[in-house]
Scaffold this motif. Sequence first.
Motif, PDB file in Angstrom:
ATOM      1  N   MET A  25       0.836  -1.194   0.000  1.00 17.95           N
ATOM      2  CA  MET A  25       0.000   0.000   0.000  1.00 17.95           C
ATOM      3  C   MET A  25       0.868   1.240   0.000  1.00 17.95           C
ATOM      4  N   SER A  26       0.692   2.080  -0.994  1.00 15.97           N
ATOM      5  CA  SER A  26       1.492   3.299  -1.044  1.00 15.97           C
ATOM      6  C   SER A  26       0.904   4.342  -0.120  1.00 15.97           C
ATOM      7  N   THR A  27       1.722   4.854   0.767  1.00 14.74           N
ATOM      8  CA  THR A  27       1.225   5.869   1.680  1.00 14.74           C
ATOM      9  C   THR A  27       1.580   7.272   1.195  1.00 14.74           C
ATOM     10  N   SER A  28       2.456   7.381   0.137  1.00 12.34           N
ATOM     11  CA  SER A  28       2.938   8.645  -0.426  1.00 12.34           C
ATOM     12  C   SER A  28       3.045   9.700   0.676  1.00 12.34           C
ATOM     13  N   ASN A  29       2.484  10.903   0.433  1.00 11.69           N
ATOM     14  CA  ASN A  29       2.588  11.953   1.454  1.00 11.69           C
ATOM     15  C   ASN A  29       1.483  11.831   2.486  1.00 11.69           C
ATOM     16  N   LYS A  30       0.472  11.094   2.098  1.00 13.92           N
ATOM     17  CA  LYS A  30      -0.722  11.021   2.938  1.00 13.92           C
ATOM     18  C   LYS A  30      -0.604   9.885   3.925  1.00 13.92           C
ATOM     19  N   LYS A  31      -1.093  10.087   5.132  1.00 13.20           N
ATOM     20  CA  LYS A  31      -1.130   8.986   6.092  1.00 13.20           C
ATOM     21  C   LYS A  31      -2.213   7.990   5.682  1.00 13.20           C
ATOM     22  N   ALA A  32      -1.931   6.719   5.870  1.00 17.08           N
ATOM     23  CA  ALA A  32      -2.949   5.699   5.606  1.00 17.08           C
ATOM     24  C   ALA A  32      -4.044   5.797   6.662  1.00 17.08           C
ATOM     25  N   ARG A  33      -5.261   5.505   6.239  1.00 20.90           N
ATOM     26  CA  ARG A  33      -6.402   5.528   7.176  1.00 20.90           C
ATOM     27  C   ARG A  33      -6.601   4.102   7.702  1.00 20.90           C
ATOM     28  N   LEU A  34      -6.362   3.925   8.984  1.00 21.52           N
ATOM     29  CA  LEU A  34      -6.407   2.599   9.621  1.00 21.52           C
ATOM     30  C   LEU A  34      -7.629   2.483  10.526  1.00 21.52           C
ATOM     31  N   ALA A  35      -8.320   1.348  10.410  1.00 16.73           N
ATOM     32  CA  ALA A  35      -9.418   1.038  11.334  1.00 16.73           C
ATOM     33  C   ALA A  35      -9.119  -0.292  12.000  1.00 16.73           C
ATOM     34  N   THR A  36      -9.553  -0.439  13.243  1.00 22.90           N
ATOM     35  CA  THR A  36      -9.507  -1.756  13.895  1.00 22.90           C
ATOM     36  C   THR A  36     -10.896  -2.015  14.460  1.00 22.90           C
ATOM     37  N   VAL A  37     -11.361  -3.258  14.302  1.00 26.00           N
ATOM     38  CA  VAL A  37     -12.753  -3.571  14.645  1.00 26.00           C
ATOM     39  C   VAL A  37     -12.784  -4.795  15.539  1.00 26.00           C
ATOM     40  N   TRP A  38     -13.695  -4.764  16.524  1.00 24.57           N
ATOM     41  CA  TRP A  38     -13.850  -5.851  17.485  1.00 24.57           C
ATOM     42  C   TRP A  38     -15.226  -6.492  17.252  1.00 24.57           C
ATOM     43  N   LEU A  39     -15.224  -7.646  16.595  1.00 23.71           N
ATOM     44  CA  LEU A  39     -16.484  -8.377  16.387  1.00 23.71           C
ATOM     45  C   LEU A  39     -16.592  -9.466  17.459  1.00 23.71           C
ATOM     46  N   GLY A  40     -16.850 -10.725  17.066  1.00 21.80           N
ATOM     47  CA  GLY A  40     -17.036 -11.780  18.064  1.00 21.80           C
ATOM     48  C   GLY A  40     -15.714 -12.321  18.555  1.00 21.80           C
ATOM     49  N   GLY A  41     -15.065 -11.590  19.434  1.00 25.78           N
ATOM     50  CA  GLY A  41     -13.784 -12.012  19.993  1.00 25.78           C
ATOM     51  C   GLY A  41     -13.690 -11.556  21.439  1.00 25.78           C
ATOM     52  N   CYS A  42     -12.577 -11.873  22.076  1.00 29.33           N
ATOM     53  CA  CYS A  42     -12.435 -11.604  23.514  1.00 29.33           C
ATOM     54  C   CYS A  42     -11.685 -10.307  23.792  1.00 29.33           C
ATOM     55  N   ALA A  43     -11.307  -9.585  22.757  1.00 32.03           N
ATOM     56  CA  ALA A  43     -10.492  -8.352  22.848  1.00 32.03           C
ATOM     57  C   ALA A  43      -9.013  -8.661  23.016  1.00 32.03           C
ATOM     58  N   GLY A  44      -8.664  -9.944  23.093  1.00 31.77           N
ATOM     59  CA  GLY A  44      -7.256 -10.297  23.277  1.00 31.77           C
ATOM     60  C   GLY A  44      -6.386  -9.859  22.112  1.00 31.77           C
TER      61      GLY A  44
END
Length: 185
Positions: free
Chosen positions: A1-20
Motif C-alpha cells: 500500500m502506497s502511503t505517499s505523502n498522505k497517512k494511511a487511514r487505519l481502522a480496527t474492529v472488534w467483532l465476536g472475539g475476547c479483545a485479546g
Amino acid sequence: MSTSNKKARLATVWLGGCAGCHMSLLDLDERIVDVLGLVDLVYSPVADIKVFPQDVDVTLVEGAICNEENLHLAREIRERSKLVVAFGDCAITGNVPSIRNRMKLDGILTSVYTDSFYREGPGPMPNTETGLPVLLPRVVPLHQVIDVDVHLPGCPPAPERIWAAINAILSGGPIELPVEMRSFG
Ligand code: SF4
C-alpha cells in the motif's frame, strides 16, 4: 500500500472475539507511537467513533461473525475498506466463539438468558424488540461473509507479528511473514 505523502487511514474492529487481539495490538507499547506516525486511526474500540467511516485504507478485524450486528458491520467494512485483514484466529477460523456450533442455539439462549444460575429471573432475549443483536444460527469466520485480503493468525497474534504485518502492509510490498509468524494458536 502506497502511503505517499498522505497517512494511511487505519481502522480496527472488534467483532465476536475476547479483545485479546486488541490487547496484543496495545502490547506494541512505544511502537504504537511509530504506527500513529504513519496512520490516522479512523475507527477502533480504543477510540470513541460510532460509525464505520468511508475510504479506509486498512481494517484489522478481530473476532468471528456471531450475530446480525457482526454481519452488518463486516459488510460495511468490506464496502468501505481497500484492504481487510482477518486479525487473529477467531476471525480466520471461528476459533473459540465457534465452539457454540456444537450446541443447539435454543438451548444456549435458554441457559444464558433465562435459566442461568447467575440470574434472579429471565433476562431480555436477543431480538429486535430488546435491541440485543440476534445470534446467527452458526458462528462463521470472516472470509465466509466477505472477501478477506490478509490473514494474520494467532490467538492472539503476538505483537512482533502485528508489527511485521503492519510494516509490510504500509510499505506497499508483498505481505509475506516468516514461517514462524504464520502459526495458529
Ligand atoms: S483469536 Fe484469541 S485472543 Fe483473539 S479474539 Fe479470538 S480468542 Fe481472543
